[in-house]
Design a protein around this motif. Sequence first.
Motif, mmCIF file in Angstrom:
data_model
loop_
_atom_site.group_PDB
_atom_site.id
_atom_site.type_symbol
_atom_site.label_atom_id
_atom_site.label_comp_id
_atom_site.label_asym_id
_atom_site.label_seq_id
_atom_site.Cartn_x
_atom_site.Cartn_y
_atom_site.Cartn_z
ATOM 1 N N THR A 150 18.750 49.639 48.741
ATOM 2 C CA THR A 150 18.316 48.548 49.620
ATOM 3 C C THR A 150 16.864 48.778 50.067
ATOM 4 O OG1 THR A 150 19.312 49.674 51.510
ATOM 5 C CG2 THR A 150 20.575 47.885 50.543
ATOM 6 N N TYR A 153 14.538 47.888 47.321
ATOM 7 C CA TYR A 153 14.498 46.420 47.262
ATOM 8 C C TYR A 153 13.545 45.852 48.331
ATOM 9 C CZ TYR A 153 15.749 41.753 48.773
ATOM 10 O OH TYR A 153 15.663 40.462 49.206
ATOM 11 N N THR A 154 13.727 46.286 49.589
ATOM 12 C CA THR A 154 12.889 45.679 50.647
ATOM 13 C C THR A 154 11.417 46.087 50.499
ATOM 14 O OG1 THR A 154 13.446 47.446 52.207
ATOM 15 C CG2 THR A 154 14.693 45.401 52.401
ATOM 16 N N SER A 158 8.839 43.157 50.102
ATOM 17 C CA SER A 158 7.793 42.931 51.100
ATOM 18 C C SER A 158 6.397 43.114 50.507
ATOM 19 C CB SER A 158 7.999 43.778 52.355
ATOM 20 O OG SER A 158 8.200 45.106 52.032
ATOM 21 N N THR A 284 14.589 45.875 57.601
ATOM 22 C CA THR A 284 15.437 44.963 56.822
ATOM 23 C C THR A 284 16.416 45.762 55.966
ATOM 24 O OG1 THR A 284 13.438 43.605 56.701
ATOM 25 C CG2 THR A 284 15.334 42.824 55.478
ATOM 26 N N ALA A 285 15.929 46.856 55.363
ATOM 27 C CA ALA A 285 16.808 47.665 54.509
ATOM 28 C C ALA A 285 17.964 48.238 55.311
ATOM 29 C CB ALA A 285 16.014 48.800 53.866
ATOM 30 N N ALA A 426 12.965 37.728 57.099
ATOM 31 C CA ALA A 426 14.054 38.711 57.055
ATOM 32 C C ALA A 426 15.395 38.009 56.824
ATOM 33 C CB ALA A 426 14.094 39.508 58.350
ATOM 34 N N SER A 429 15.703 36.780 53.265
ATOM 35 C CA SER A 429 15.968 37.887 52.348
ATOM 36 C C SER A 429 17.424 38.363 52.453
ATOM 37 C CB SER A 429 14.995 39.027 52.685
ATOM 38 O OG SER A 429 15.308 40.175 51.984
#
Length: 467
Positions: A150, A153-154, A158, A284-285, A426, A429
């Motif tokens: 994760t 990914y973030t 970003s 976010t992750a 956020a 996403s």
Amino acid sequence: RLVANWSRLRKAPGPILAGFTDLWRAYQQYNGRLREKVLESHARYGPVVRYGVRCISISDPGVINVVYGSRAGFVTGDSYTVLLGHQNGKDIASLVSTRDEKQHGALRRSVANAFTATAALDYEKWIDVTIEELLVSLAKKSTFDLTSMTLWYTMDASARFTFGAPLGCLLAEEDVDGLLQLIRDRLTHWSRWSSYPWIERLVYRNPIFTPLASNPSGMTAVAAASLKERVSQVAARRDGKDARVTPDLLERFLEASKDFPKALDEPGIIGMLMSTISGAGDTTASVIAAVIFYLLKHPAVLKKLEAELESNSIHGIPTFAEVSKLPYLNAVLKEGMRVFTPGTHPMERVVPTGGAVIAGMHFPEGTTVGCMPAAVHLSKGVFGDDVHVFRPERWLIEDREQLRRMEAAHMGFSRGRRNCIGQNIAMLSMKKVIPAIIMKFKVISSTQTLRLSQIVPRLLRYWVRYT
Ligand code: HEM
């Protein structure tokens, strides 16, 4: 001196040592335990707790508007100055770090258009490409590390919506170019020094100790380099050599700087880049990982969510339009962000001239007061007796008044004029990537006794300990 310290706010309960010296707070923060200690103190002493010589944490949701309301006049605490960037001997203010309300207002207004719900839709394609890469990576594995995946990914998502290009973390499955480390260094620095901002200034921002100043400056240098590179790209685009269909955040900042040359001068843009990069990745992750953790822990909730997605024909990567209004998905995210909040200490504000009565207690001017979302979210008066339970259904009730009270007490993205400017991005996403993962894979935990501490601390190990 110690007794004078203590007597200043003696009416407020809390750990005895915390009232005598800020060393207590500094020690807890250094060890990543301040959040845990503040929560313990609220459980023991009630909604008002002292955690430093002049520092008060309040868990009563009723005070949110008083402390964070737009006209309240409570400026951010001195601890935020530790986050100021530093370059060529000068401090570089960002949205988060500036204490100057005028500067903050001007900067925030100048970039507001880049973060609206409509603007967030422009970044959807950057997010889609990154989700696609994440799904391809996951499909190659029989087991995967949720925490790292994760995060990669973030970081890539970003970087795409900020600079228009990924960092390559997902492909390499590592912290390419060390940007994540720089973000964490900055947050660690905040955590370590926010109890003694004046010493931080003396040590890190003093020309005599220039070699030490590298700590808060790492990210500033990265942001400055990106800015330089992109300015030349935008110039080339204007000459018709590079047509970019969807502008990324940096390009929008550069555009906005024409209308707001003062707020968005070069240091202003560097500050915005720093805020965006460090605001978007780990937070976010960790929320995505925590929500998936809660879904695994509560199979009935997962099943209900899958049924909602199935009945709305959500397969593959959904468009935001398809998922933005799904009631159960909304409730899962809201509840996930209630029971899990990444922040490690109260979001500090300073009582203005004349003092203020907050939560029934008078505090003299200059006192630092603040709410820690993790503590506010445990208010039984608002959320009910089962505050410790992950139960999305609490958000799916008919009682409008109760819903309003819960919404008003939710601080996942903070509140007031300094709330999270990136929340639309956020949410976009998270509402896309979580359904994409759970509808493509049958995710199961590889250990029988999965605990949040196995998922989150590696993300936030530098600034918080979860038990
Ligand atoms: C689930 C993910 C996120 C959470 C939980 C979160 C949470 C927060 C919180 C609690 C604050 C207030 C901090 C304080 O006052 O001490 C904040 C501010 C901020 N966040 Fe987020 N955030 C998230 C995602 C993002 C994203 C994706 C971006 C950028 C695209 C972002 C950019 C910012 C910025 C620039 C600020 C400072 C705003 C200001 O001071 O005016 N955040 N965020």
